[in-house]
Structure formats: structure tokens, C-alpha cells
Motif scaffolding. Sequence first.
Motif, PDB file in Angstrom:
ATOM      1  N   GLN A 193     -11.325  28.284   4.653  1.00  0.00           N
ATOM      2  CA  GLN A 193     -12.289  28.428   5.737  1.00  0.00           C
ATOM      3  C   GLN A 193     -11.561  28.938   6.983  1.00  0.00           C
ATOM      4  O   GLN A 193     -10.477  28.460   7.324  1.00  0.00           O
ATOM      5  N   ILE A 194     -12.174  29.905   7.644  1.00  0.00           N
ATOM      6  CA  ILE A 194     -11.496  30.580   8.749  1.00  0.00           C
ATOM      7  C   ILE A 194     -11.063  29.604   9.830  1.00  0.00           C
ATOM      8  O   ILE A 194      -9.930  29.657  10.331  1.00  0.00           O
ATOM      9  N   ASP A 195     -11.963  28.684  10.219  1.00  0.00           N
ATOM     10  CA  ASP A 195     -11.600  27.751  11.280  1.00  0.00           C
ATOM     11  C   ASP A 195     -10.466  26.830  10.838  1.00  0.00           C
ATOM     12  O   ASP A 195      -9.546  26.535  11.609  1.00  0.00           O
ATOM     13  N   THR A 196     -10.515  26.380   9.563  1.00  0.00           N
ATOM     14  CA  THR A 196      -9.433  25.534   9.046  1.00  0.00           C
ATOM     15  C   THR A 196      -8.122  26.306   8.995  1.00  0.00           C
ATOM     16  O   THR A 196      -7.052  25.786   9.361  1.00  0.00           O
ATOM     17  N   LEU A 197      -8.195  27.560   8.538  1.00  0.00           N
ATOM     18  CA  LEU A 197      -6.996  28.390   8.421  1.00  0.00           C
ATOM     19  C   LEU A 197      -6.360  28.637   9.780  1.00  0.00           C
ATOM     20  O   LEU A 197      -5.136  28.497   9.954  1.00  0.00           O
ATOM     21  N   LEU A 198      -7.194  28.971  10.766  1.00  0.00           N
ATOM     22  CA  LEU A 198      -6.658  29.210  12.111  1.00  0.00           C
ATOM     23  C   LEU A 198      -6.069  27.933  12.702  1.00  0.00           C
ATOM     24  O   LEU A 198      -5.023  27.967  13.372  1.00  0.00           O
TER      25      LEU A 198
END
Length: 391
Positions: A193-198
Motif C-alpha cells: 500500500q502506497i501510504d504504508t510503503l512511504l
Amino acid sequence: MPPALVVLTLALLLGIQPVTTDLYLPALPALTTGFGAPVAHAQLTLTALLLAFGLSQLVLGPLSDRFGRRPVLLWGLAAYVLAAVGAASAPSMTLLIVWRTLQGAAMGAAVMAARAIVRDLYQPAEGARVMSRALTGLGVIACLCAPIGGFVSDLAGWRFAMLVPALFGAAALALIASRFDESLAQRNTNALQIDTLLRTWTTVLRHPTFLAFCALTTASYALLFTFLAASSFVFIQVLGLTKTQYGLVMLWSSLAYIAGTFVCRHWLARHGVRGSVARGAVLTLAGGAAMAGLAMAGIHSTLAIVGPLTLIMLGHGVHQPCGQSGAVGPFPQAAGAASALNGFVMMLAAFGVGGWLGTQLDGSVLPLAYGMGFWSFCVALVAWTLVQKHG
């Protein structure tokens, strides 16, 4: 998995990097001449591979945190074998660079997963010792790369030398498929997930321990890559060595590296990670200063490079095990992402070094000697400051 199987698996996965980069080095001048290409294009067969290697890890690391190390390894190694065959049969320098780029991207799966597996199975201190054993195996593989590359290139041509990595990749793929048990105990379902990855990347990049060890591995690899990218041209075209003699130089440097990994394990037991890194930096700086000083004094010979190189490779055998395990140590739940970021930064530095060398190689030993002198100083500076404070 039995400890011996773990070390063998790690050695093969990590060893795919010298097989990919070192084995074709003796054939690089002949390859360049055969295609009628400039040296800068020949450098791209190495630097483009390493840039793709670094970038791919940013994707493959989170993928391995989400789905596990095993599926990423199976797909990555299969793609590696295909790309190696494509590179060996490339009809032009342009297509060779394309296949080598794909080969580098696939290689990222093996090396990234190896670092993550160490964190999956071991705590940081024990991980450094296990990584040192695995890198001893890498050193043995690296010992064989240049001599085999020179022999095969002389016997059958550069295309056959570039086909050997396909055989190595197939052997690693067979081992993973038949013997490797998934090492990731708990998959992170949110890893992609983009937010988790960032958020994960931000956490990793802000961690002072990661920054210290990432700086160490990056400077250490930039030092090594300066030698890898320039050595075949310097030893063969400037100093007049044959491909076989050049292969022996590479063999000697790999033996020094293996000795460094044994020194690393001895020092880790006595002095811990910080003490080992500090002592390794003494060897690195002594070698780099000697090489640059001899070149500046006009002493341009094989011995003037190989002698200091021995000290540098001893230090490299200390810094890489400590640095690679130390960079992922604080992140047991995001070892893939941390390993990927560390690998990406290392390869970004290598890409910059390769680009610089492509414009600086001038038919003398000076770019090689001065470049290695500079990076030796950087290694020592990081080892004696950041690692001592945050390691």
C-alpha cells in the motif's frame, strides 16, 4: 533449514552479483572492439545493469515483505537466466545494454532477498557473523569469476563468457526450488500500500543506524566498483597484461577479500561491530592512500596497484558483512524494504562512479588510483564517525 544450507543459499544468492559483474570483465575490451563501440558504451553494460539492480530492489523488497522471499526469488532467478541468454546472443551493443539492464533488474531479487533472509532468521549481531560466512562463499565464487571469464573468452569468445552466468542462475534457481523453505515468518499484508510503503521508507531513511551502515556499505562498494569498472582497461590496455594475467590479479583480490571475511569474524568476537569496522578502515585508508600516492609519484606498475589493493580488499571483507547486516538490523518487520533501500543507494553510487570513469579513463592508471584513494578516505571517515556514534 540446516545452518549449512542457509549459508550455501546466501552464498549463491549473493554470489550472483560478482558472477554478473566480474566474469565478463576480461572480455570487456574485446567486446568493445568487436562491436566497434566507444569505451563509454562499454561502461554502460555495467553501469546500466547496476542502476537497474538498485531500482528493482525498491519494488522487489516490498513485494518480498508482502508475499515472501521464496516466490520473489523463483520469478527473479528465472528472469535472470532468460536475460543472461539474451545478453550472450545480442547482435548489437544497444541490445546488449538492454539485456544487461534486464539482467540487473532480475539480479536485484537474489541479492535483496539474501540480506532480508539474514534478518528473518537472525538477530543483528549473529546476522553479521552469518553474513560474513556467506560472503566468504561469495569470495570463493568471485575468485573463480575472472579466471573462468578470461579462459572461456580466450577459448570460445566473449559470448560464451556471458553465457556462464545463465548456468549459475539456473543452479541457484534449482536450489531455491528444491531446498529453500520460506524464511519470512509473518507476511506484511499492507507492505504494498502506497501510504504504508512511504511510511516504511521514511522510517528507514530517518533511522540513524540505517544511515550509518548504509553510508558505510555505499562508500565501500563505490570503492570496489571503481576497481571493477576500470581495472580491465588499466591492466590489459595500459599495463599490457594478458587476459589470463588479469584474471590472476582478480583472483588475488578475491583471495584478499576472503581473508578479510575471516578477519571480520575474528574481530567481531573480540571487538564487536564498531571495533571491527574501525579496524577495517585502517586497512582501507592505508591501501587507498598508498595507491594514490604511488600513482602521483609516477610509479605506474601492476605491483603499485595490486599491493595497496590487497589492503583495500581485506578491509572490504570487514565492512560489507558488518554494513549489510547492520543496515537491516533495526527493521525485523521491514527487512525487505530496508535491504532494498540500502541496495538502491549502493547502486546509485556505483552508477555515478561508472559515469565518471567513462569520461575520465585516459590511457593511464591515474583515474583508477585517484578514484580508489578518494573512496578509501570516505570509507574511513564514515567508519570512524557515523558508525561509532550510531552503529
